[in-house]
Design a protein around this motif. Structure first.
Motif, PDB file in Angstrom:
ATOM      1  N   PHE A  38      12.123  16.363  44.609  1.00  0.00           N
ATOM      2  CA  PHE A  38      10.905  15.723  44.120  1.00  0.00           C
ATOM      3  C   PHE A  38      10.864  14.355  44.774  1.00  0.00           C
ATOM      4  CE2 PHE A  38       8.155  13.608  41.103  1.00  0.00           C
ATOM      5  CZ  PHE A  38       7.269  14.605  40.746  1.00  0.00           C
ATOM      6  N   MET A  98      19.468  17.145  39.423  1.00  0.00           N
ATOM      7  CA  MET A  98      18.161  16.800  39.952  1.00  0.00           C
ATOM      8  C   MET A  98      17.866  15.310  39.866  1.00  0.00           C
ATOM      9  SD  MET A  98      15.505  16.368  37.596  1.00  0.00           S
ATOM     10  CE  MET A  98      14.942  14.806  38.008  1.00  0.00           C
ATOM     11  N   PHE A 102      16.530  12.555  42.653  1.00  0.00           N
ATOM     12  CA  PHE A 102      15.313  11.798  42.364  1.00  0.00           C
ATOM     13  C   PHE A 102      15.542  10.299  42.567  1.00  0.00           C
ATOM     14  CE2 PHE A 102      12.602   9.623  39.291  1.00  0.00           C
ATOM     15  CZ  PHE A 102      11.375  10.097  39.681  1.00  0.00           C
ATOM     16  N   LEU A 280      -1.302  12.573  33.059  1.00  0.00           N
ATOM     17  CA  LEU A 280      -0.881  12.706  31.663  1.00  0.00           C
ATOM     18  C   LEU A 280      -1.529  13.923  31.012  1.00  0.00           C
ATOM     19  CD1 LEU A 280      -0.739   9.083  30.227  1.00  0.00           C
ATOM     20  CD2 LEU A 280       1.116  10.608  30.891  1.00  0.00           C
ATOM     21  N   LEU A 283       0.010  17.164  32.324  1.00  0.00           N
ATOM     22  CA  LEU A 283       1.365  17.391  31.818  1.00  0.00           C
ATOM     23  C   LEU A 283       1.363  17.748  30.340  1.00  0.00           C
ATOM     24  CD1 LEU A 283       3.565  14.764  33.643  1.00  0.00           C
ATOM     25  CD2 LEU A 283       3.307  17.185  34.070  1.00  0.00           C
ATOM     26  N   LEU A 284       0.359  17.246  29.602  1.00  0.00           N
ATOM     27  CA  LEU A 284       0.283  17.586  28.185  1.00  0.00           C
ATOM     28  C   LEU A 284      -0.240  18.999  27.984  1.00  0.00           C
ATOM     29  CD1 LEU A 284      -1.015  14.447  26.289  1.00  0.00           C
ATOM     30  CD2 LEU A 284       0.982  15.811  25.744  1.00  0.00           C
ATOM     31  N   GLU A 297      10.315  24.312  32.450  1.00  0.00           N
ATOM     32  CA  GLU A 297      11.180  24.400  31.281  1.00  0.00           C
ATOM     33  C   GLU A 297      10.711  23.422  30.221  1.00  0.00           C
ATOM     34  OE1 GLU A 297      15.604  25.001  31.510  1.00  0.00           O
ATOM     35  OE2 GLU A 297      15.091  24.404  33.532  1.00  0.00           O
ATOM     36  N   ARG A 298      10.346  23.952  29.090  1.00  0.00           N
ATOM     37  CA  ARG A 298       9.986  23.084  27.980  1.00  0.00           C
ATOM     38  C   ARG A 298      11.127  23.039  27.003  1.00  0.00           C
ATOM     39  NH1 ARG A 298       3.960  22.839  25.969  1.00  0.00           N
ATOM     40  NH2 ARG A 298       2.856  23.223  27.903  1.00  0.00           N
ATOM     41  N   VAL A 299      11.198  21.961  26.283  1.00  0.00           N
ATOM     42  CA  VAL A 299      12.296  21.853  25.327  1.00  0.00           C
ATOM     43  C   VAL A 299      11.729  21.823  23.917  1.00  0.00           C
ATOM     44  CG1 VAL A 299      14.362  20.633  24.733  1.00  0.00           C
ATOM     45  CG2 VAL A 299      13.470  20.481  27.039  1.00  0.00           C
TER      46      VAL A 299
ATOM     47  N   PRO B 123       4.526  13.019  25.283  1.00  0.00           N
ATOM     48  CA  PRO B 123       4.395  13.982  26.387  1.00  0.00           C
ATOM     49  C   PRO B 123       5.705  14.154  27.149  1.00  0.00           C
ATOM     50  CG  PRO B 123       3.230  11.961  26.894  1.00  0.00           C
ATOM     51  CD  PRO B 123       3.645  11.868  25.481  1.00  0.00           C
ATOM     52  N   ILE B 125       8.929  14.110  26.129  1.00  0.00           N
ATOM     53  CA  ILE B 125      10.052  14.878  25.584  1.00  0.00           C
ATOM     54  C   ILE B 125       9.821  16.375  25.660  1.00  0.00           C
ATOM     55  CG2 ILE B 125      10.921  13.128  24.007  1.00  0.00           C
ATOM     56  CD1 ILE B 125       9.357  14.720  21.825  1.00  0.00           C
ATOM     57  N   ARG B 126       8.574  16.786  25.842  1.00  0.00           N
ATOM     58  CA  ARG B 126       8.341  18.230  25.884  1.00  0.00           C
ATOM     59  C   ARG B 126       8.752  18.813  27.218  1.00  0.00           C
ATOM     60  NH1 ARG B 126       2.535  19.188  24.949  1.00  0.00           N
ATOM     61  NH2 ARG B 126       3.156  21.340  24.685  1.00  0.00           N
ATOM     62  N   LEU B 127       8.974  17.940  28.201  1.00  0.00           N
ATOM     63  CA  LEU B 127       9.246  18.413  29.553  1.00  0.00           C
ATOM     64  C   LEU B 127      10.619  17.945  29.991  1.00  0.00           C
ATOM     65  CD1 LEU B 127       5.802  17.221  30.714  1.00  0.00           C
ATOM     66  CD2 LEU B 127       6.458  19.599  30.465  1.00  0.00           C
ATOM     67  N   LYS B 128      11.094  18.546  31.069  1.00  0.00           N
ATOM     68  CA  LYS B 128      12.431  18.198  31.535  1.00  0.00           C
ATOM     69  C   LYS B 128      12.370  17.444  32.843  1.00  0.00           C
ATOM     70  CE  LYS B 128      16.184  20.892  30.939  1.00  0.00           C
ATOM     71  NZ  LYS B 128      16.978  22.123  30.948  1.00  0.00           N
ATOM     72  N   GLY B 129      13.432  16.714  33.076  1.00  0.00           N
ATOM     73  CA  GLY B 129      13.684  16.172  34.406  1.00  0.00           C
ATOM     74  C   GLY B 129      12.654  15.182  34.873  1.00  0.00           C
ATOM     75  N   PHE B 130      12.206  15.375  36.132  1.00  0.00           N
ATOM     76  CA  PHE B 130      11.392  14.327  36.752  1.00  0.00           C
ATOM     77  C   PHE B 130      10.009  14.235  36.123  1.00  0.00           C
ATOM     78  CE2 PHE B 130      11.916  18.013  39.543  1.00  0.00           C
ATOM     79  CZ  PHE B 130      10.701  18.615  39.307  1.00  0.00           C
ATOM     80  N   TYR B 131       9.619  15.219  35.311  1.00  0.00           N
ATOM     81  CA  TYR B 131       8.334  15.090  34.629  1.00  0.00           C
ATOM     82  C   TYR B 131       8.333  13.880  33.706  1.00  0.00           C
ATOM     83  CZ  TYR B 131       6.961  19.622  36.366  1.00  0.00           C
ATOM     84  OH  TYR B 131       6.635  20.653  37.192  1.00  0.00           O
ATOM     85  N   VAL B 135       5.663  10.828  33.778  1.00  0.00           N
ATOM     86  CA  VAL B 135       4.909  10.359  32.612  1.00  0.00           C
ATOM     87  C   VAL B 135       5.114   8.860  32.417  1.00  0.00           C
ATOM     88  CG1 VAL B 135       4.756  10.476  30.107  1.00  0.00           C
ATOM     89  CG2 VAL B 135       4.887  12.571  31.425  1.00  0.00           C
ATOM     90  N   LYS B 226      15.587  12.785  21.734  1.00  0.00           N
ATOM     91  CA  LYS B 226      14.964  12.124  22.879  1.00  0.00           C
ATOM     92  C   LYS B 226      14.028  11.008  22.418  1.00  0.00           C
ATOM     93  CE  LYS B 226      15.116  15.968  26.109  1.00  0.00           C
ATOM     94  NZ  LYS B 226      14.300  16.940  26.818  1.00  0.00           N
TER      95      LYS B 226
END
Lengths: 299, 350
Positions: A38, A98, A102, A280, A283-284, A297-299, B123, B125-131, B135, B226
């Motif tokens: 990335f 990763m 980065f 934003l 991504l949301l 991957e969502r957590v 926004p 915490i719902r995603l991983k890594g470089f996202y 944000v 997080k």
């Protein structure tokens, strides 16, 4: 001009600019897709490539080398640049987490920005005309010719890249490496060769984008800030899709045009953060983008 | 053979920050040295070194926060500079526009920044890594845009004349007084940071960084962890921002750039991600580089223009980050630990 013509004008020029954004975004997508990097330093790649081209081509006042020779030398120089980046840095990062890669790109970003500032200074450098300039009149709509050329160039390169990924052995190897690096290597795909070709392609696309943008706006170190636009483009389109990249470029450029015209008078400079807001929202709502294939991957 | 090992008879002894009388002594001597440092520097009439120390302390506080968010929890944040900016602007607005007393304004602006960080983190915490990085990067630019276009923040001119704090009737003016205030606050923050790693909270941070799926399986609420990491990290940042604003008595947008966010990340990486001592070492290392370049640039020996100094600093920072990431990924703290083990077990090294 009536309201409808203004809207058409904004959308058409947005489409043309968006094509160029899409082209620049493709270099980002390529490294993400086959090298899994990335690359936040990508804006600096665009800027550096443009400056290398300027060093060979020269300004309108003092052109240096004939255009074809200069472009050829630029091509060789940036391919070497891409290979060097891969050989010296990213080869060492295989198998590392990763976020390490980065942060490495952040270091590269600082290094390239500082170097360009010291070598070429903060001023704007004007480039010799690489594509014909001037205005095209379609009724009452005015479009700039260099953007039309850039747009067609972008479409051709997008098609070529898509063909390479979908129809050639090399593209197949790259897609395989993206899906599963270990399995691809077991089947005889050379990871090194893949990475080298990837970085060379990315550097060439970045330079091409830099030359096109530089022809229109002039070349300066602020070209590095293009990375914010590139991020928006690739996130809207989906990080691993070339077609999505073009689509993202179109959406972003049209949106920036419209927001600047309709909201600009009330909120000065709103088009600058339009891309941030769009990032934003994407991504949301849909983190994998419009055309992205890999689930995020969502957590 | 000097290695004897220490037998711990209780859990409290095992997780103690300081294990032995000798460590207490070392710490006391070290803090004593820090206390007399400005007197020594003052005797040589080098006041700009005290200024350098003060900024270093402020940045240590800020980077301790980023160390919680990024180093411990693994959420790469490019918005740390924005949290510092919000802390500074919050303090400036509360003291100048609302005439609040300094300490109340500092506490409230810090807390409010923490709450803003929670919103930013939603926004992320719902995603991983470089996202997460993207944000927070977007947040940085949006925050900057909002501050530039509001009247109450002074727009591009910023706010000037931010008051200094006072303690027990003594107003904190001048570099040396500020130094002692900042030193006390930094020690407090270091204490908090070290204790976070020893607590349940800190262990959940480290677990989320190392393997979030396993952590969730063990019953830790990963998104909540997080959120907490962002909250705690931004508290440190906002505190540093408020102190920064009051120390220089100005807040302007160009004090808080995206490059600063990058340097803070670099400091953590260079020091050793996740370690409090590492974060401090990273800050001091990069700050010393820029100070040395500044001293060389302003000396008669090799006079450099200020732009050349700025951009060569940038190049060297970039190079240092690149070299550490590629060659010493665990940072300076790993070099120190290796040295310590080798020293203890001499002649049987690792």
């Amino acid at each position: 001009m009536d309201a409808a013509t203004i809207l058409l004008q904004l959308v058409l020029s947005g489409i043309l600019v968006g094509g160029v954004y899409g082209l620049i975004g493709m270099g980002f997508v390529v490294t993400y897709r086959s090298a899994n990097v990335f690359n936040l330093a990508y804006g600096q790649f665009v800027m550096f490539g443009a400056f290398i081209a300027w060093s060979f081509i020269g300004s309108p006042q003092e052109p240096r080398l004939p255009l074809p020779i200069a472009l050829f030398l630029t091509l060789i120089a940036v391919i070497l640049f891409g290979l060097a980046v891969e050989y010296l840095l990213f080869r060492r990062m295989i198998g590392r987490p990763m976020h390490a890669t980065f942060i490495l790109t952040l270091g590269i970003m600082a290094l390239l920005h500082g170097a360009a500032m010291l070598i070429w200074g903060p001023g704007v450098h004007v480039l010799v005309e690489t594509v014909p300039r001037g205005a095209i009149h379609l009724g009452s709509i005015v479009l700039s010719q260099e953007y039309v050329w850039s747009f067609f160039l972008a479409v051709i390169i997008a098609l070529a890249l898509a063909l390479m990924f979908q129809r050639t052995r090399l593209g197949l190897a790259m897609r395989a490496a993206y899906d599963n690096q270990v399995a691809a290597r077991c089947l005889g795909v050379s990871a090194r060769m893949n990475a080298q070709i990837t970085w060379a392609i990315a550097a060439v696309i970045a330079t091409l984008g830099g030359i096109l943008m530089g022809t229109v706006h002039g070349i300066s170190t602020t070209l590095g800030e293009l990375v914010m636009i590139v991020l928006a483009v690739v996130l809207i389109g989906g990080l691993d899709s070339l077609i999505g990249c073009v689509l993202g470029g179109l959406i972003l450029a049209i949106g920036m045009n419209l927001s600047s015209y309709y909201l600009g008078p009330h909120l000065p400079g709103v088009e600058g953060i339009f891309s941030m807001a769009l990032i934003l929202i994407v991504l949301l709502v849909r983190p994998s983008g419009l055309m992205g294939t890999r689930p995020i991957e969502r957590v | 053979m000097r290695a004897r090992g220490r037998r711990k008879t209780s859990y409290a002894a095992d997780i103690a920050v300081i294990h032995s009388g000798r460590q207490w002594l070392t710490l006391a001597v070290f803090i004593g040295l820090l206390v007399v440092l400005p007197l020594v520097l003052n005797a040589t009439h080098n006041l700009n070194w005290v200024t350098f120390l003060n900024f270093t302390l402020i940045i240590i506080i800020a980077v301790l926060g980023l160390n919680v968010t990024t180093g411990m929890t693994g959420q790469v944040s490019l918005g740390h500079s924005a949290f510092i900016m919000l802390g500074g602007y919050g303090l400036a607005m509360l003291t100048l526009k609302a005439d609040w007393p300094f300490w109340a304004a500092l506490a409230v602006s810090t807390l409010v920044t923490g709450l803003i960080a929670l919103i930013v983190a939603i926004p992320a915490i719902r995603l991983k890594g470089f996202y997460v990085a993207v944000v927070t990067l977007a947040f940085f630019y949006i925050a900057q845009y909002v501050i530039r276009n509001l009247d109450i923040t002074g727009g591009t001119f910023g706010l000037i004349g931010i008051p200094s704090p006072s303690i027990a009737g003594m107003s904190i003016k001048g570099d040396v007084r500020w130094y002692y205030l900042l030193l006390a606050l930094t020690i407090l923050c270091v204490l908090v940071s070290v204790n976070i790693t020893r607590s349940r909270l800190g262990r959940s941070f480290l677990a989320v960084r190392d393997n979030d799926v396993a952590t969730a399986a063990l019953g830790v609420n990963v998104p909540l962890t997080k959120l907490r990491a962002f909250f705690v990290g931004s508290l440190f940042a906002a505190l540093a921002g408020g102190l920064w604003a009051s120390y220089v008595s100005v807040v302007r947008l160009d004090q808080f750039t995206i490059w600063d966010s990058i340097w803070y990340l670099g400091m953590i990486v260079i020091g050793g991600a996740g370690s409090t001592a590492g974060a401090i070492m990273g800050v001091i290392f990069l700050r010393l580089i820029s100070q040395i370049l500044h001293v060389i640039g302003t000396s008669d020996l090799i006079p450099l223009s200020s732009t050349v100094t700025i951009y060569s600093t940038q190049i060297i920072y970039g190079l240092v980050i690149i070299l550490f990431i590629t060659l010493k990924p665990m940072g300076m703290i790993s070099i120190w630990q290796k040295f310590k083990i080798n020293y203890k077990r001499w002649p049987f090294g690792v």
